[in-house]
Design a protein around this motif. Structure first.
Motif, PDB file in Angstrom:
ATOM      1  N   ALA A  10       0.693  -1.205  -0.007  1.00 55.23           N
ATOM      2  CA  ALA A  10      -0.001   0.147  -0.195  1.00 55.23           C
ATOM      3  C   ALA A  10       0.819   1.179  -0.355  1.00 55.23           C
ATOM      4  CB  ALA A  10      -0.913   0.000   1.282  1.00 55.23           C
ATOM      5  N   GLN A  11       1.804   1.250   0.511  1.00 56.76           N
ATOM      6  CA  GLN A  11       2.749   2.430   0.590  1.00 56.76           C
ATOM      7  C   GLN A  11       4.137   2.362   0.204  1.00 56.76           C
ATOM      8  OE1 GLN A  11       1.933   4.963   2.895  1.00 56.76           O
ATOM      9  NE2 GLN A  11       0.073   3.773   3.888  1.00 56.76           N
ATOM     10  N   ALA A  12       4.021   1.180  -1.165  1.00 53.82           N
ATOM     11  CA  ALA A  12       4.824   1.546  -2.223  1.00 53.82           C
ATOM     12  C   ALA A  12       6.033   2.505  -2.629  1.00 53.82           C
ATOM     13  CB  ALA A  12       4.698   0.340  -3.353  1.00 53.82           C
ATOM     14  N   SER A  13       5.158   3.228  -2.627  1.00 58.21           N
ATOM     15  CA  SER A  13       6.098   4.692  -3.588  1.00 58.21           C
ATOM     16  C   SER A  13       6.223   5.140  -1.973  1.00 58.21           C
ATOM     17  CB  SER A  13       4.795   5.490  -4.374  1.00 58.21           C
ATOM     18  OG  SER A  13       3.575   5.728  -4.191  1.00 58.21           O
ATOM     19  N   GLN A  14       5.564   5.464  -1.147  1.00 58.98           N
ATOM     20  CA  GLN A  14       6.211   6.001  -0.030  1.00 58.98           C
ATOM     21  C   GLN A  14       6.883   6.265   0.197  1.00 58.98           C
ATOM     22  OE1 GLN A  14       3.756   9.127   0.349  1.00 58.98           O
ATOM     23  NE2 GLN A  14       3.010   7.623  -1.272  1.00 58.98           N
ATOM     24  N   PRO A  15       7.787   7.630   1.136  1.00 54.96           N
ATOM     25  CA  PRO A  15       8.889   7.199   1.363  1.00 54.96           C
ATOM     26  C   PRO A  15       9.099   6.820   3.155  1.00 54.96           C
ATOM     27  CG  PRO A  15       8.630   9.696   1.681  1.00 54.96           C
ATOM     28  CD  PRO A  15       7.733   8.876   0.701  1.00 54.96           C
ATOM     29  N   CYS A  16      10.404   5.481   3.003  1.00 56.52           N
ATOM     30  CA  CYS A  16      10.598   5.326   4.757  1.00 56.52           C
ATOM     31  C   CYS A  16      11.034   5.305   4.882  1.00 56.52           C
ATOM     32  CB  CYS A  16       9.586   3.499   4.424  1.00 56.52           C
ATOM     33  SG  CYS A  16      11.250   2.803   4.214  1.00 56.52           S
ATOM     34  N   TRP A  17      12.119   6.232   4.606  1.00 56.79           N
ATOM     35  CA  TRP A  17      14.054   6.245   4.600  1.00 56.79           C
ATOM     36  C   TRP A  17      14.610   7.097   4.691  1.00 56.79           C
ATOM     37  CZ3 TRP A  17      17.295   3.602   8.716  1.00 56.79           C
ATOM     38  CH2 TRP A  17      17.386   2.487   9.568  1.00 56.79           C
ATOM     39  N   GLN A  18      15.458   8.281   4.932  1.00 55.92           N
ATOM     40  CA  GLN A  18      16.306   9.347   4.095  1.00 55.92           C
ATOM     41  C   GLN A  18      17.345   8.895   4.633  1.00 55.92           C
ATOM     42  OE1 GLN A  18      15.129  13.325   4.450  1.00 55.92           O
ATOM     43  NE2 GLN A  18      16.804  14.029   3.446  1.00 55.92           N
ATOM     44  N   THR A  19      18.606   8.803   3.215  1.00 51.53           N
ATOM     45  CA  THR A  19      19.901   8.503   4.305  1.00 51.53           C
ATOM     46  C   THR A  19      20.348   9.603   3.150  1.00 51.53           C
ATOM     47  OG1 THR A  19      20.257   7.039   2.039  1.00 51.53           O
ATOM     48  CG2 THR A  19      19.152   5.570   3.875  1.00 51.53           C
ATOM     49  N   LEU A  20      22.082   9.737   3.012  1.00 53.83           N
ATOM     50  CA  LEU A  20      22.191  10.402   3.070  1.00 53.83           C
ATOM     51  C   LEU A  20      22.581  10.456   1.171  1.00 53.83           C
ATOM     52  CD1 LEU A  20      26.058  10.724   5.008  1.00 53.83           C
ATOM     53  CD2 LEU A  20      24.081  12.394   4.948  1.00 53.83           C
ATOM     54  N   ASP A  21      22.365   9.290   1.055  1.00 60.85           N
ATOM     55  CA  ASP A  21      21.796   9.199  -0.191  1.00 60.85           C
ATOM     56  C   ASP A  21      20.819   9.359  -1.336  1.00 60.85           C
ATOM     57  OD1 ASP A  21      24.652   7.984  -0.937  1.00 60.85           O
ATOM     58  OD2 ASP A  21      23.911   5.970  -0.464  1.00 60.85           O
ATOM     59  N   GLY A  22      19.511   9.469  -0.220  1.00 61.34           N
ATOM     60  CA  GLY A  22      17.908  10.194  -1.097  1.00 61.34           C
ATOM     61  C   GLY A  22      17.434   9.092  -0.308  1.00 61.34           C
ATOM     62  N   PHE A  23      15.786   9.562  -0.595  1.00 63.79           N
ATOM     63  CA  PHE A  23      14.738   8.777   0.054  1.00 63.79           C
ATOM     64  C   PHE A  23      14.859   6.787  -0.265  1.00 63.79           C
ATOM     65  CE2 PHE A  23      13.079  12.226   0.201  1.00 63.79           C
ATOM     66  CZ  PHE A  23      12.532  13.149   1.417  1.00 63.79           C
ATOM     67  N   ILE A  24      14.378   6.619   0.394  1.00 63.59           N
ATOM     68  CA  ILE A  24      13.997   5.264   0.415  1.00 63.59           C
ATOM     69  C   ILE A  24      12.932   4.487   0.506  1.00 63.59           C
ATOM     70  CG2 ILE A  24      14.953   2.260   0.994  1.00 63.59           C
ATOM     71  CD1 ILE A  24      16.969   4.001  -0.071  1.00 63.59           C
ATOM     72  N   THR A  25      11.921   4.069  -0.273  1.00 67.19           N
ATOM     73  CA  THR A  25      10.657   3.997  -0.732  1.00 67.19           C
ATOM     74  C   THR A  25      10.439   3.010   0.006  1.00 67.19           C
ATOM     75  OG1 THR A  25       9.912   3.203  -2.677  1.00 67.19           O
ATOM     76  CG2 THR A  25      10.770   5.083  -2.443  1.00 67.19           C
ATOM     77  N   TYR A  26       8.976   2.381   0.415  1.00 67.86           N
ATOM     78  CA  TYR A  26       8.849   1.073   0.803  1.00 67.86           C
ATOM     79  C   TYR A  26       8.969  -0.128   0.052  1.00 67.86           C
ATOM     80  CZ  TYR A  26       6.685   2.540   5.024  1.00 67.86           C
ATOM     81  OH  TYR A  26       6.196   3.340   6.460  1.00 67.86           O
TER      82      TYR A  26
END
Length: 457
Positions: A10-26
């Protein structure tokens, strides 16, 4: 479809982490979980195994944990920046079948099939200092982790899209639970720096939430730009060690929404809290128990019962139960309880905390065994403006001790937070048991000569 699989989809396109390399989605996170499930399988991991991991990033460690849950493997993450000898002692406490070491993570194909797991099964072991000075691994299920995370999210009214700075090592329960809270609430875990350098992030931007130990807060208050940004947080959760009233008053006086909390590895992080901006009524006041905890109180002993309790721990490869036959957990601290509002008086087993790390006095004096032919040693916590408490060492001997030899052994065998900041001498030929209350009073009265102080030649 399982609850976790539904969340990931359901959240596949939503960000769940932010690192120095950018956002990581579900969706990205799910791909990592599937790759690490393949890694576990190709490495020979079997259901019921115990595996350790060291040197992986916080994000990869969290994804590996979820993959381990899927594959019915219990994960034991090792804290960063500890000497190899300490990691070896930790791993000797658990019947391990395997060990992953970073920083590089092998790339594997994604395992197919629905991601499911047993919420009640053992999921993760969190290493901490035991009362005997030997490490132990507190074991939690996904049920205990998630219940603690949900009740904390409820208390602070965490919303989807909020951010929580990962300011603590995820190998510790406080850091791991930041990741779990964000994962379950569709919030974003910020992993933009190492815990010691959170000021670098906070000079630029403020998360919705941040968890700090008193030492981190003390240092942040010295930086005006960080303080300005911290005013925009919804809550600054303060825990991991006793915080002085002066520190809390200073922070709240600066307009910071500090929330004093209390918890432990055994309770899956915090189990009490004061509302953001509320001052403690007296020293040791850590607020009201969160939803889901029953309590039984007698004298300075508090027992808790609830779904966030750990069931036990590993030590010397043996599993020890923490709960009695009725499901009660006895906390290791001396605590007063008034209708669910707790006042923490200190540890019952002598362990104290420095910068959020559990410190065992026995760990400090053990390296000094070669000098015991003419000296006795006792380590105590002592007041410190920056750290809350720091270790000090008292040497009891008839003749003036060899301070250089003492310091050399401490520097060789102990980590930075374990090392005493001061060494005192009690001239005595007594061979009786060393009395902690006696030496606490002697320090208060400045009755012992100072032999050595960190940073002073």
């Amino acid at each position: 479809m399982s609850v976790v699989q539904t969340l990931l989809k359901a959240q596949a396109s939503q960000p769940c982490w932010q690192t120095l390399d950018g956002f990581i989605t579900y969706g990205d996170l799910e791909a990592r979980i599937r790759r690490y499930a393949t890694l576990l399988q190709s490495s020979g991991a079997q259901a019921g195994d115990h595996w350790a991991v060291r040197g992986w990033s916080a994000l990869d460690t969290f994804a590996l944990l979820l993959a381990c849950l899927w594959q019915r493997v219990v994960l034991f993450p090792l804290p960063d920046r500890l000497p190899d000898a300490v990691h070896q002692r930790m791993m000797l406490q658990v019947p391990l079948q395997g060990f992953f070491v970073g920083p590089s993570v092998p790339v594997k194909p994604e395992m197919q099939g629905p991601i499911t797991w047993d919420d009640e099964a053992p999921a993760v072991g969190i290493f901490t200092s035991g009362s005997t000075g030997m490490p132990k691994a507190i074991v939690h299920s996904w049920k205990s982790l998630s219940h603690s995370a949900v009740t904390t999210n409820e208390f602070y009214q965490v919303q989807p899209g909020d951010s929580w700075l990962l300011s603590l090592d995820p190998a510790h329960i406080g850091g791991l639970q930041i990741a779990v809270r964000c994962f379950l609430r569709s919030a974003v875990a910020w992993h933009l720096t190492e815990p010691k350098a959170v000021v670098d992030v906070l000079r630029v931007q403020a998360p919705s939430y941040i968890s700090l130990v008193p030492t981190q807060l003390y240092r942040l208050l010295q930086d005006s730009q960080a303080v300005e940004n911290l005013r925009h947080c919804k809550a600054i959760i303060l825990g991991g060690a006793a915080a002085s009233l002066d520190l809390v008053d200073l922070a709240i006086g600066c307009g910071l929404p500090v929330s004093v909390s209390y918890g432990s590895s055994e309770t899956a992080a915090q189990c009490t809290a004061l509302p953001p901006g509320a001052r403690p009524l007296h020293p040791g006041d850590v607020g009201q128990l969160l939803r889901g905890w029953d309590y039984a109180h007698a004298g300075e002993t508090l027992r808790l019962r609830g779904p966030a309790s750990s069931r036990g721990f590993y030590q010397q490869t043996t599993f020890h139960a923490l709960l009695d036959a009725e499901g009660w957990l006895t906390l290791p601290d001396r605590i007063l309880c008034d209708q669910g509002r707790l006042t923490v008086l200190g540890r019952a087993d002598g362990i104290f905390q420095v910068a959020g790390e559990n410190i065992s006095p026995l760990d400090i004096v053990q390296p000094l065994e070669p000098l015991r032919h003419d000296s006795d040693f006792i380590a105590l916590p002592w007041h410190d403006a920056e750290y809350g408490t720091v270790p000090v060492l008292i040497v009891r001997s008839a003749r003036s001790p060899d301070v250089a030899a003492v310091v050399a052994l401490l520097q060789k065998h102990l980590t930075g937070v374990q090392r005493p900041r001061s060494i005192y001498w009690h001239q005595s030929d007594d061979i009786g048991k060393l009395s902690r209350p006696y030496y606490e009073k002697a320090l208060e009265e400045q009755a012992l000569p100072l032999l050595w102080k960190l940073g002073v030649e």
